[in-house]
Design an enzyme around this catalytic site. Structure first.
Site, PDB file in Angstrom:
ATOM      1  N   LYS A  65       0.842  -1.209   0.000  1.00  0.00           N
ATOM      2  CA  LYS A  65       0.000   0.000   0.000  1.00  0.00           C
ATOM      3  C   LYS A  65       0.869   1.247   0.000  1.00  0.00           C
ATOM      4  O   LYS A  65       0.617   2.196  -0.745  1.00  0.00           O
ATOM      5  CB  LYS A  65      -0.920   0.003   1.240  1.00  0.00           C
ATOM      6  CG  LYS A  65      -2.101  -0.928   1.093  1.00  0.00           C
ATOM      7  CD  LYS A  65      -2.831  -1.142   2.404  1.00  0.00           C
ATOM      8  CE  LYS A  65      -3.904  -2.221   2.218  1.00  0.00           C
ATOM      9  NZ  LYS A  65      -4.437  -2.748   3.469  1.00  0.00           N
ATOM     10  N   GLN A 119      -5.353  -1.584   9.340  1.00  0.00           N
ATOM     11  CA  GLN A 119      -5.215  -2.935   8.795  1.00  0.00           C
ATOM     12  C   GLN A 119      -5.882  -3.947   9.731  1.00  0.00           C
ATOM     13  O   GLN A 119      -5.637  -3.955  10.937  1.00  0.00           O
ATOM     14  CB  GLN A 119      -3.724  -3.271   8.601  1.00  0.00           C
ATOM     15  CG  GLN A 119      -3.439  -4.584   7.923  1.00  0.00           C
ATOM     16  CD  GLN A 119      -3.875  -4.617   6.466  1.00  0.00           C
ATOM     17  OE1 GLN A 119      -3.860  -3.620   5.767  1.00  0.00           O
ATOM     18  NE2 GLN A 119      -4.285  -5.779   5.993  1.00  0.00           N
ATOM     19  N   ASP A 126     -11.841   2.584   3.663  1.00  0.00           N
ATOM     20  CA  ASP A 126     -12.205   1.161   3.669  1.00  0.00           C
ATOM     21  C   ASP A 126     -13.719   0.981   3.554  1.00  0.00           C
ATOM     22  O   ASP A 126     -14.198  -0.145   3.365  1.00  0.00           O
ATOM     23  CB  ASP A 126     -11.765   0.541   4.999  1.00  0.00           C
ATOM     24  CG  ASP A 126     -10.655  -0.475   4.838  1.00  0.00           C
ATOM     25  OD1 ASP A 126     -10.457  -0.965   3.713  1.00  0.00           O
ATOM     26  OD2 ASP A 126     -10.000  -0.773   5.847  1.00  0.00           O
TER      27      ASP A 126
HETATM   28  N1  GUN Z   1      -7.240  -6.965   5.746  1.00  0.00           N
HETATM   29  C1  GUN Z   1      -7.457  -7.684   4.626  1.00  0.00           C
HETATM   30  N2  GUN Z   1      -8.123  -6.953   3.707  1.00  0.00           N
HETATM   31  C2  GUN Z   1      -8.326  -5.746   4.253  1.00  0.00           C
HETATM   32  C3  GUN Z   1      -8.946  -4.548   3.789  1.00  0.00           C
HETATM   33  O1  GUN Z   1      -9.461  -4.441   2.660  1.00  0.00           O
HETATM   34  N3  GUN Z   1      -8.957  -3.515   4.662  1.00  0.00           N
HETATM   35  C4  GUN Z   1      -8.411  -3.599   5.901  1.00  0.00           C
HETATM   36  N4  GUN Z   1      -8.479  -2.530   6.687  1.00  0.00           N
HETATM   37  N5  GUN Z   1      -7.817  -4.680   6.355  1.00  0.00           N
HETATM   38  C5  GUN Z   1      -7.775  -5.753   5.536  1.00  0.00           C
END
Ligand code: GUN
Length: 293
Positions: free
Chosen positions: A53, A97, A120
């Site tokens: 990311k 996350q 998100d």
């Molecule tokens: N963990 C796995 N996929 C995601 C996601 O799309 N967003 C977040 N915040 N955590 C994740």
């Protein structure tokens, strides 16, 4: 033989559109979209995602703020950081996350994020707006699923779909996005009866239950489009593990019209959609029109 949908190509096209729009809002409006990612603890898979990311955010010309917190961070400390980022004008997107380790309460953490910065799309305000058919920040993986489907079918209107899985991160928002595309949607999950029959009826199959190769080739309607959200690591065979989806890929290949591989399908799209959401959030906060991504 099904067409294999290349997530790498579709994601790269989206990242290019985002980078172009980021360059435009920078030069025309002196606005640099910024994304803050919070990682608690040292789960190796989460660390890989967060690094990716960070690199992709910078490559798109946006500002990236990484916050690595120790496993024993308290709920109060985590909430205080989120409130600080909510007030920070350089930050337009906040992502925590998941999963969070130990005693931390993910629900309370998500509720603390300013809905305008909730890239998100997990805050109840955004989830509710999406369910109500209003404009909302929307979870990234389901957005990616829609873009992959549209790389095969320019319009989804009137098609039938099944979404297998009802998580807040994927299944539920995906159902709403499909409804917005005028798709007729069946929602299935681990307790559904007669799953093969339900799947055999539909044009579009979205598998997001996290069960390795649950969906067999002969469950699929000939010519259907199959989007596989599952990423499961198999038990070691000859010392090696493999990544497999929720669909038995090689069986489905002979029957489906188009299918996403694992890896190289949906997984490629999630971060690209996160960049698009961060740009959208930055434009909305600055009072600019929606960017062309
Ligand atoms: N963990 C796995 N996929 C995601 C996601 O799309 N967003 C977040 N915040 N955590 C994740």
């Amino acid at each position: 033989m099904a067409r294999i949908i290349d997530g790498k190509v579709v994601a790269a096209e989206l990242r290019n559109r985002v980078a172009g729009e980021v360059a435009r809002v920078k030069s025309q409006h002196d606005l640099t979209p910024g994304l803050a990612v919070l990682l608690v603890g040292n789960d190796p898979a989460s660390e890989v995602y967060v690094r990716s990311k960070h690199a992709q955010t910078q490559a798109a010309g946006m500002a990236s703020f990484e916050h690595k917190l120790p496993t024993d961070v308290t709920q109060a400390e985590l909430l205080a950081l989120i409130l600080k980022l909510n007030r920070d004008p350089a930050v337009h997107g906040i992502l925590v996350q998941l999963p969070l380790p130990g005693p931390l309460n993910a629900e309370a953490v998500i509720h603390a994020i300013d809905p305008a910065k909730d890239v998100d799309g997990l805050h109840p305000s955004n989830a509710g707006r999406l369910a109500g058919g209003f404009a909302a920040l929307t979870p990234c993986t389901p957005l990616g699923c829609i873009l992959l489907t549209k790389s095969v079918h320019s319009s989804l209107e009137g098609m039938s779909a099944i979404v297998i899985g009802r998580s807040n991160l994927v299944g539920r928002p995906l159902v709403q996005l499909l409804l917005n595309q005028n798709v007729t949607v069946t929602i299935a999950h681990s307790r559904s009866r007669d799953l093969p029959q339900l799947i055999r009826r539909v044009d579009l199959v979205y598998a997001a239950v996290g069960r390795p190769e649950l969906v067999r080739g002969d469950w699929i309607k000939p010519g259907a489009t199959v989007i596989d959200v599952g990423i499961n690591r198999t038990a070691a065979e000859g010392g090696k593990t493999r990544l497999v989806g929720d669909v038995a890929f090689h069986e489905a290949l002979d029957i489906a019209g188009a299918i996403t591989p694992v890896p190289g399908g949906v997984g490629q799209m999630t971060v690209a959609c996160l960049l698009a959401n961060t740009l959208r959030a930055a434009c909305a906060i600055a009072g600019l029109p929606n960017p062309a991504v």
